[in-house]
Design an enzyme around this catalytic site. Structure first.
Site, PDB file in Angstrom:
ATOM      1  CG  ASN A 151     -90.342  64.814   1.866  1.00 20.07           C
ATOM      2  OD1 ASN A 151     -90.053  64.669   3.045  1.00 20.07           O
ATOM      3  ND2 ASN A 151     -89.485  65.270   0.979  1.00 20.07           N
ATOM      4  CD  GLN A 179     -95.443  64.496   0.470  1.00 21.38           C
ATOM      5  OE1 GLN A 179     -96.213  63.790  -0.159  1.00 21.38           O
ATOM      6  NE2 GLN A 179     -94.608  65.327  -0.126  1.00 21.38           N
ATOM      7  CB  SER A 199     -97.866  72.832   0.620  1.00 16.23           C
ATOM      8  OG  SER A 199     -97.497  73.535  -0.518  1.00 16.23           O
ATOM      9  CB  ALA A 200    -102.737  74.559  -2.107  1.00 13.06           C
ATOM     10  CG  HIS A 201     -97.420  72.383  -4.528  1.00 12.15           C
ATOM     11  ND1 HIS A 201     -96.504  71.471  -4.991  1.00 12.15           N
ATOM     12  CD2 HIS A 201     -96.845  72.969  -3.452  1.00 12.15           C
ATOM     13  CE1 HIS A 201     -95.414  71.525  -4.235  1.00 12.15           C
ATOM     14  NE2 HIS A 201     -95.604  72.421  -3.290  1.00 12.15           N
ATOM     15  CB  THR A 237    -100.898  91.662  -1.455  1.00 10.96           C
ATOM     16  OG1 THR A 237    -100.486  93.006  -1.257  1.00 10.96           O
ATOM     17  CG2 THR A 237    -102.205  91.624  -2.226  1.00 10.96           C
ATOM     18  CB  CYS A 325     -86.821  70.202  -2.019  1.00 10.62           C
ATOM     19  SG  CYS A 325     -88.603  70.241  -1.929  1.00 10.62           S
TER      20      CYS A 325
HETATM   21  N1  PMP Z   1     -92.665  69.531   3.853  1.00 12.09           N
HETATM   22  C1  PMP Z   1     -92.838  68.418   3.139  1.00 12.09           C
HETATM   23  C2  PMP Z   1     -93.007  67.118   3.858  1.00 12.09           C
HETATM   24  C3  PMP Z   1     -92.860  68.471   1.743  1.00 12.09           C
HETATM   25  O1  PMP Z   1     -93.032  67.362   1.035  1.00 12.09           O
HETATM   26  C4  PMP Z   1     -92.701  69.731   1.099  1.00 12.09           C
HETATM   27  C5  PMP Z   1     -92.686  69.841  -0.411  1.00 12.09           C
HETATM   28  N2  PMP Z   1     -91.803  68.966  -1.040  1.00 12.09           N
HETATM   29  C6  PMP Z   1     -92.524  70.873   1.893  1.00 12.09           C
HETATM   30  C7  PMP Z   1     -92.529  70.734   3.266  1.00 12.09           C
HETATM   31  C8  PMP Z   1     -92.369  72.232   1.272  1.00 12.09           C
HETATM   32  O2  PMP Z   1     -93.586  72.628   0.718  1.00 12.09           O
HETATM   33  P1  PMP Z   1     -93.715  73.893  -0.231  1.00 12.09           P
HETATM   34  O3  PMP Z   1     -93.393  73.383  -1.596  1.00 12.09           O
HETATM   35  O4  PMP Z   1     -95.135  74.288  -0.134  1.00 12.09           O
HETATM   36  O5  PMP Z   1     -92.824  74.945   0.267  1.00 12.09           O
END
Ligand code: PMP
Length: 381
Positions: A151, A179, A199-201, A237, A325
């Site tokens: 990432n 990614q 992860s959808a975002h 839910t 993060c």
């Molecule tokens: N794994 C990787 C390689 C990521 O880039 C991220 C998000 N930065 C995550 C896990 C965590 O994803 P989420 O935001 O959906 O918890």
């Protein structure tokens, strides 16, 4: 001037077509997917449609997919559940040293509980050698964790080779594909993985929703307990609108993935070529070719990355040093340190990740600003 967003690895904006598909599930179709009435049935049907779409994209069958709150949950689920299921067989786990913190965090917890974890460092180009993963295998190894792409530096990892190795040895294999899904092709059969998180975002869907692939037959007890949702494998839910949005985002990615990737790679290469030519203190981090089409990552000697990111922010450009993060944590990135960078170079880093709506003009403005800020920073130091 509109703000310029070059931080797509942290999060992508929701595609308006995704939002449109989600809208009814906040209003006229806002039933609980576990309810017996019409609205409940509509919600269940919409979830199953999204599950089929996602399964088809990654070469899985729908029953192998559970929806989660994101990749952090998926990684926690896979690691804790595999460890619980297999602790009688062995207590050794292998992971690359450059995994996301949502993999490293659970592994550190397991170490406190008596598991042993071998962390395999990448080479200087950010790629983890599959031979090094092979050498770390032991008779009591139960799980191997390797991300599909990093990432921070965007480097693609040899997941197919490591997957084959794990399958031969009968060791579970978790691939964090957060990614890569929606950006490059991902197929669970080619990778030979047992778990795959997403992860959808990260692919123009909403935040707070994701999925975990669990290969049929793999032992993986529920991680979030207290309800029968997801066939008893994940209580809570359903985030119906979010799941519908994920499905729509997948459809869009499937239709435009190759075009988006080609266009993004041109913008990425423009950034890399310009920076290496015009900013003397810059080095590119990660392999030049084996990287995500949208990622450029640099270190600058004599420049503080945090100050550079803030200066660019003031100029209207959103970029980052690395992972969102870990922003605000003191200290250099664990990824750059594992690659052998000095503290100075690791703290002088910049990640630029382009996306679906990035234009040539955005890049022109960003590069002008970057050159200026780097010049100012060097003359101040
Ligand atoms: N794994 C990787 C390689 C990521 O880039 C991220 C998000 N930065 C995550 C896990 C965590 O994803 P989420 O935001 O959906 O918890």
């Amino acid at each position: 001037m509109r703000p310029i967003y070059l931080d797509h690895a942290a999060s992508t904006a929701c595609d308006p077509r995704v939002l449109e598909a989600m809208r009814p599930f906040f209003f006229e179709q806002s039933g609980n997917a576990s309810s017996p009435h019409k609205q409940g049935r509509q919600a269940r049907k919409a979830i199953e449609d999204a599950r089929e779409t996602l399964a088809a994209l990654i070469g899985a069958v729908p029953t192998e997919i559970i929806f989660t709150s994101g990749a952090s949950e998926g990684n926690n689920h896979a690691i804790f559940s595999a460890a619980r299921a297999l602790k009688g067989k062995g207590k050794h786990i292998i992971a690359s040293a450059i995994e996301h913190h949502s993999v490293l965090g659970p592994l550190h917890r397991l170490e406190q509980d008596g598991f042993q974890v071998s962390y395999v460092k990448p080479k200087a180009d950010g790629i983890v050698a599959h031979e090094d993963m092979r050498s770390a295998l032991r008779p009591d190894t139960i799980l191997v964790c390797l991300q599909h792409a990093n990432n921070e530096i965007g480097t693609l990892q040899p997941v197919n080779e490591v997957g084959r190795l794990c399958r031969e040895r009968g060791v579970y294999f978790l691939v964090d594909a957060t990614q890569t899904i929606g950006h490059i092709p991902v197929n669970v059969k080619d990778i030979c993985c047992d778990f795959l998180s997403l992860s959808a975002h990260k692919f123009y869907g909403p935040q707070g929703v994701g999925a975990l692939y669990i290969r049929q037959g793999v032992e993986c007890p529920a991680f979030i307990l207290g309800g029968d949702q997801e066939r008893g494998r994940r209580a809570g839910t359903h985030n119906v609108a979010g799941i519908v949005g994920s499905g729509e985002a997948i459809k869009l990615c499937k239709a435009q993935m190759s075009g988006d990737a080609l266009r993004e790679a041109v913008l990425r290469d423009r950034v890399i070529d310009f920076v290496l030519k015009n900013i003397p203190s810059a080095v590119l981090n990660g392999h030049r070719e084996k990287r995500l089409p949208n990622n450029a990552h640099f270190s600058f000697s004599g420049i503080n990355g945090e100050e550079l990111v803030s200066a660019l922010d003031l100029a209207g450009v959103a970029v980052s040093m690395g992972s969102a993060c870990t922003w605000g944590q003191l200290g250099p990135s664990h990824v750059l340190k594992a690659m052998g960078l000095s503290d100075e170079m690791a703290l002088g880093s910049l990640r630029v990740t382009v996306g679906r709506w990035t234009t040539d003009e955005d890049i022109t403005y960003f590069l002008e600003q970057l050159k200026l800020k780097c010049k100012n920073a060097s003359s101040n130091s």
